[in-house]
Design an enzyme around this catalytic site. Structure first.
Site, mmCIF file in Angstrom:
data_model
loop_
_atom_site.group_PDB
_atom_site.id
_atom_site.type_symbol
_atom_site.label_atom_id
_atom_site.label_comp_id
_atom_site.label_asym_id
_atom_site.label_seq_id
_atom_site.Cartn_x
_atom_site.Cartn_y
_atom_site.Cartn_z
ATOM 1 C CB CYS A 31 -41.213 49.768 -22.176
ATOM 2 S SG CYS A 31 -39.150 50.024 -20.855
ATOM 3 C CG HIS A 86 -48.272 57.808 -18.909
ATOM 4 N ND1 HIS A 86 -48.728 57.654 -19.722
ATOM 5 C CD2 HIS A 86 -47.415 56.443 -18.807
ATOM 6 C CE1 HIS A 86 -47.795 57.491 -20.434
ATOM 7 N NE2 HIS A 86 -47.210 56.279 -20.316
ATOM 8 C CG ASN A 106 -48.571 53.963 -22.732
ATOM 9 O OD1 ASN A 106 -48.171 54.676 -22.092
ATOM 10 N ND2 ASN A 106 -48.197 53.612 -24.609
ATOM 11 C CG ASP A 112 -46.430 57.220 -25.422
ATOM 12 O OD1 ASP A 112 -45.360 56.656 -24.880
ATOM 13 O OD2 ASP A 112 -46.801 57.499 -23.787
#
Lengths: 334, 334
Positions: free
Chosen positions: B248, B215, B257, B24
């Site tokens: 993001c 998450h 995250n 990610d």
């Protein structure tokens, strides 16, 4: 153990937010914030529903030139009924100035760590206690309430952990002298939730009548969790700093105080009554980068409130149409 | 309501941390992380006690060149017994590649928001479900477990709130197809603690046998609080990203995250057993700025652990001596 509150569901419980960015934050800045900008910002915050605003500090203008306009600020701000305008004072001289300038409250500072107190204030804790006791006597004569901020209540960056008994012992001595409120300060962001919950519960059991404020820094990412842990142990009053202003000299680059608008945003979503007008706080916070000349730590200022929605990407309609077309029966000629 | 856990006191409770930064996080970077550096980092993380590592994604190398070395990474990493090496796969072709490369688990992604699914995957949710159902069938034949990540489970940045019934409805359909685990993803940091606690409690009541991962993104400063709210509702498994890597796209400049080393630091202080070696995680995180070519969001990396003590200022001894001298009786000649 004090009865446990379910901190996860606000259920309308009233909390009290206290702004410290206008003192703790501005004091750290290398630029001098023009006096009229300080006044305008405090006036804006007065409308935003904060319970208390630390408007300035009555300190030596040579030592902290950033706050050399303390008298003017306190005289010129618009005093909103119901808001307490508190001022930091380090000594009798500062107290005289603050009382003369009609501060609603004096905020005194001592560290619970001997090393930190000497490093920060050039006095032993006993010397600080003796000097501040005289300030409390002076304030009581003037009928001005006194709050005492206990630095390093959750740990000292030079000594390490400060025993809870030491922290509560200093609280007891100041309350006996006539202080009306105590702030447990996590000066350099060492507090963690289970520790916070235990110390707040001990404090409330031992001093059920004393006003209690919690002051956290977000240095290690635990700010909001520490606020919630305090609520779980019965606390309802928190310092915070607009934009997350306010650094920590021992952790360069790390965040300062917990951020007023972030804490209000989270607590309101959880159903707490913070008394605050979040859009107004965000408007005020948006002025900060221009005032201080740099980006501020607030993530909410960058990301917006959780339901500030975004438009789909420019090509969205064609992607959707193509996706939907895949579900249509194929024509004979295709 | 599922019985409430006191999340404030870890009391030795075992939690499971899953690293997503290597997929990610790296996927978001504009530079290509050299394959040998990816492998070295994953090997270091394998020693750090993480329960699962999302090692890479089997996606089109044209679409995501950052992860074009998926086969090599999965072949060359040292597989630590007990660690699950999972890989994101978007479709049957990716699943074939991942199974061939001996992934321990396939991680599939669908959004609970129709708008987000079309924007992100160019398919309706039903089309995604149909395609992923085939992947699940393929994985079951190969005896490879499948986790399904439900994006926007706590809100969509374009649609707003996604009803809990919709989220749990998609979980039910995938579990019926044979998925062994579900991840509730707070894709753009819209989750807040009371919402998290309620959704996790609902999930666990409805699917007590299903593996559940949470998450979170720290976009609005609620990452750790959301982890604790999940624990209060009985969850024990969390994704996190070393250094807080992973952005993001809808909140430029905001954190990605939740940060692995920050979460582990906080949870260990609270008495949880994370299984993780924090100094090793910090060593690995310290390599990230060099690998990605920029500062990373981790505040712990800047500030250090809470008991990483600092020396007093250089002049401390003279300040202390002068302070102490003030308490000495004055001599006759002074």
């Amino acid at each position: 153990m004090t009865p446990e509150t379910n901190a996860w569901d606000g259920a309308g419980k009233r909390l009290y937010l206290q702004e410290v960015g206008t003192r703790d934050g501005f004091q750290m800045e290398s630029v001098f914030i023009p006096t009229e900008d300080k006044i305008a910002l405090i006036d804006q915050l007065s409308d935003a529903g904060l319970a208390k605003i630390e408007a300035t500090a009555f300190v030596s203008p040579q030592a902290i030139p950033a706050l050399r306009d303390a008298e003017i600020v306190l005289r010129e701000i618009r005093r909103q009924p119901g808001v307490v305008y508190t001022c930091l004072v380090p000594n009798k001289r500062g107290a005289e100035r603050a009382i003369e300038a009609r501060a609603d409250e004096l905020n005194l500072v001592i560290s619970t760590s001997e090393t930190h107190n000497i490093a920060n204030l050039r006095m032993t804790r006993e010397q600080s206690f003796a000097a501040l006791s005289e300030v409390i006597t002076m304030a009581r004569q003037a009928k001005v309430p006194v709050n005492v901020s206990l630095s390093c209540a959750f740990g000292c960056p030079m000594e390490g952990d400060v025993p809870a008994d030491v922290v509560l012992g200093w609280a007891a001595r100041f309350l006996e002298q006539g202080a009306t409120g105590i702030t447990l300060c996590d000066t350099t962001g060492m507090a963690y939730p289970s520790q916070v919950r235990a110390l707040v519960a001990d404090f409330r059991q031992r001093f059920p009548q004393a006003g209690l404020t919690l002051h956290f820094h977000n240095t290690r990412g635990m700010g909001l969790a520490n606020v919630l842990a305090s609520i779980a142990a019965g606390a309802d009053r928190f310092d915070a700093s607009l934009g997350g202003l306010g650094g920590c000299p021992y952790a360069p680059g790390a965040s300062g105080n917990v951020c007023t608008e972030e804490i209000v945003h989270a607590l309101q979503l959880m159903g707490y009554d913070t008394g605050c007008d979040l859009p107004l706080l965000l408007l005020a916070a948006a002025r900060l980068p221009g005032l201080v000349g740099h980006d501020v730590p607030s993530q909410l200022l960058k990301a917006g409130q959780r339901l500030d929605l975004h438009a789909p990407p420019a090509d969205f309609a064609s992607w959707r149409d193509r996706a939907l077309a895949r579900d249509q029966p194929q024509t004979a000629v295709s």
